[in-house]
Design a protein around this motif. Structure first.
Motif, PDB file in Angstrom:
ATOM      1  N   LEU A   1       0.741  -1.207   0.133  1.00  0.00           N
ATOM      2  CA  LEU A   1       0.163  -0.128  -0.073  1.00  0.00           C
ATOM      3  C   LEU A   1       0.848   1.166  -0.053  1.00  0.00           C
TER       4      LEU A   1
ATOM      5  N   LEU B   1       2.514   1.645  -3.489  1.00  0.00           N
ATOM      6  CA  LEU B   1       1.150   1.888  -4.479  1.00  0.00           C
ATOM      7  C   LEU B   1       0.907   3.505  -4.261  1.00  0.00           C
TER       8      LEU B   1
ATOM      9  N   VAL C   1      -5.976   4.746  -2.253  1.00  0.00           N
ATOM     10  CA  VAL C   1      -5.355   3.486  -1.445  1.00  0.00           C
ATOM     11  C   VAL C   1      -6.143   3.261  -0.149  1.00  0.00           C
TER      12      VAL C   1
ATOM     13  N   VAL D   1      -8.604   0.724  -1.341  1.00  0.00           N
ATOM     14  CA  VAL D   1      -8.131  -0.441  -1.784  1.00  0.00           C
ATOM     15  C   VAL D   1      -8.135  -1.188  -0.492  1.00  0.00           C
TER      16      VAL D   1
ATOM     17  N   LEU E   1     -11.629  -2.679   0.285  1.00  0.00           N
ATOM     18  CA  LEU E   1     -11.535  -3.911  -0.226  1.00  0.00           C
ATOM     19  C   LEU E   1     -10.782  -4.979   0.409  1.00  0.00           C
ATOM     20  N   MET E   2      -9.623  -4.850   0.772  1.00  0.00           N
ATOM     21  CA  MET E   2      -9.081  -5.915   1.699  1.00  0.00           C
ATOM     22  C   MET E   2      -9.622  -6.443   2.804  1.00  0.00           C
TER      23      MET E   2
ATOM     24  N   ALA F   1       0.963  -8.093  -5.698  1.00  0.00           N
ATOM     25  CA  ALA F   1       1.046  -6.766  -6.106  1.00  0.00           C
ATOM     26  C   ALA F   1       2.395  -6.196  -6.421  1.00  0.00           C
TER      27      ALA F   1
END
Length: 339
Positions: free
Chosen positions: A82, A85, A111, A114, A117-118, A144
């Motif tokens: 993360l 990213l 982020v 994201v 979603l995790m 990733a």
């Protein structure tokens, strides 16, 4: 502080002496014998400032990690991904728009989503299964890393700060004084990059705000209560899953925010995800799981150890970091600020 001094008078005395020595080395004009021993004061002050500002970066990464790992008991070994990213996204947003500050909120939002979603598709299905969470998130981090290598390549990306933050700021700290043949005293002052000072100040502000939210607001009370006894809190009607989604969003967003900072400080490149995941683990172990002040203290210690080690003990710079961790695990396994 008084309670600590009463319980540990020897350690309190050692800390006071260490602080006085540090203040002397920062503000006093060094005698020749000291300059010959450890080098110039300018090198020392640069290492000190670099360590403090690096600690601010480590805190931004580790504070998100300690929220997710320490408070919510979710083992997210993809936290470094993360961060990386966020660095890549921050670079392209700043490069395309020309607005450095705009990269921060957009990266935080993307982020953070994201991370949500995790939480929904990974951690909610594996609650309480630490080993399974560890293995799955390690797999996610590997995938990733390969995807980011495929999309962004193996280049180093560095974000250029705006013109009003480029260049150094002259401080009032004296680095050296010399007397010319004419008798004139020439004084040199430390100059330090403005962007590092500003970002460190922002890190401190974020840390204080996080502590206040967790310890002085209803949301913070719900988070801490939900970690201790989720079933009992759910029975009161609190929407605990929504609260945890918010925490995961904020923790992941902080990692992305730190990625933008890291790409400005240094660069975003393959391998940085592993480096900052490892740094976050060490900071949380040293500071104490779930403690925001502990994350700040641990990040500061690790940042200073890395910078002073690279300047004065370049061969053993990495060893210093792990010596701190080993010492904490040996004498205070719960961390310096852990309970």
């Amino acid at each position: 502080m008084r309670v600590f001094a009463a319980r540990h008078p020897i350690w309190a005395g050692i800390i006071v002496i260490a602080v006085l020595i540090l203040l002397y080395m920062i503000f006093a004009i060094w005698p020749e014998w000291l300059t010959d021993g450890i080098g110039s004061k300018k090198i020392f002050l640069n290492a000190l400032f670099n360590g403090v500002t690096l600690g601010g970066l480590y805190f931004l990464v580790a504070s998100g990690f300690t929220l997710i790992f320490g408070l919510m008991r979710n083992v997210n070994m993809a936290h470094g991904s993360l961060y990386l990213l966020g660095g890549y996204l921050g670079f392209f947003i700043a490069d395309q728009t020309g607005l450095w500050l705009l990269a921060f909120p957009i990266t935080f939002l993307i982020v953070g989503l994201v991370g949500v979603l995790m939480q929904i598709f990974v951690f909610r299905r594996m609650e309480g299964q630490d080993l399974r969470q560890t293995l799955v998130t390690i797999g996610i981090s590997i995938v990733a890393a390969d995807l980011m290598l495929w999309v962004f390549g193996g280049d180093f990306y560095n974000i250029t700060p705006p013109s009003w933050l480029s260049g150094p700021i002259e401080t009032n700290l004296i680095t050296s004084q010399r007397v010319r043949s004419s008798g004139e005293v020439v004084t040199s002052y430390l100059k330090y990059p403005a962007v590092r000072i500003v970002i460190f100040g922002a890190s401190v502000a974020i840390g204080v705000a996080m502590w206040l939210v967790l310890n002085r607001t209803r949301v913070g009370m719900l988070v801490r209560a939900g970690v201790d006894d989720r079933d009992m809190l759910s029975a009161t009607g609190a929407r605990i899953q929504v609260v945890f989604l918010g925490v995961f969003f904020f923790g992941a967003g902080l990692a992305g925010l730190a990625g933008v900072v890291g790409a400005t400080f240094q660069s975003a490149a393959p391998g940085e995800d592993v480096r900052f995941l490892l740094a976050s683990l060490v900071v949380v172990i040293v500071g104490g799981m779930g403690s925001i002040p502990g994350a700040a203290l641990g990040a500061l210690l690790i940042g200073l150890a890395e910078q002073f080690g690279s300047v004065y003990f370049p061969t053993y710079a990495v060893v210093l970091t792990f010596l701190i961790m080993v010492a904490v695990l040996a004498f205070r396994p719960q961390g310096l600020m852990g309970r």
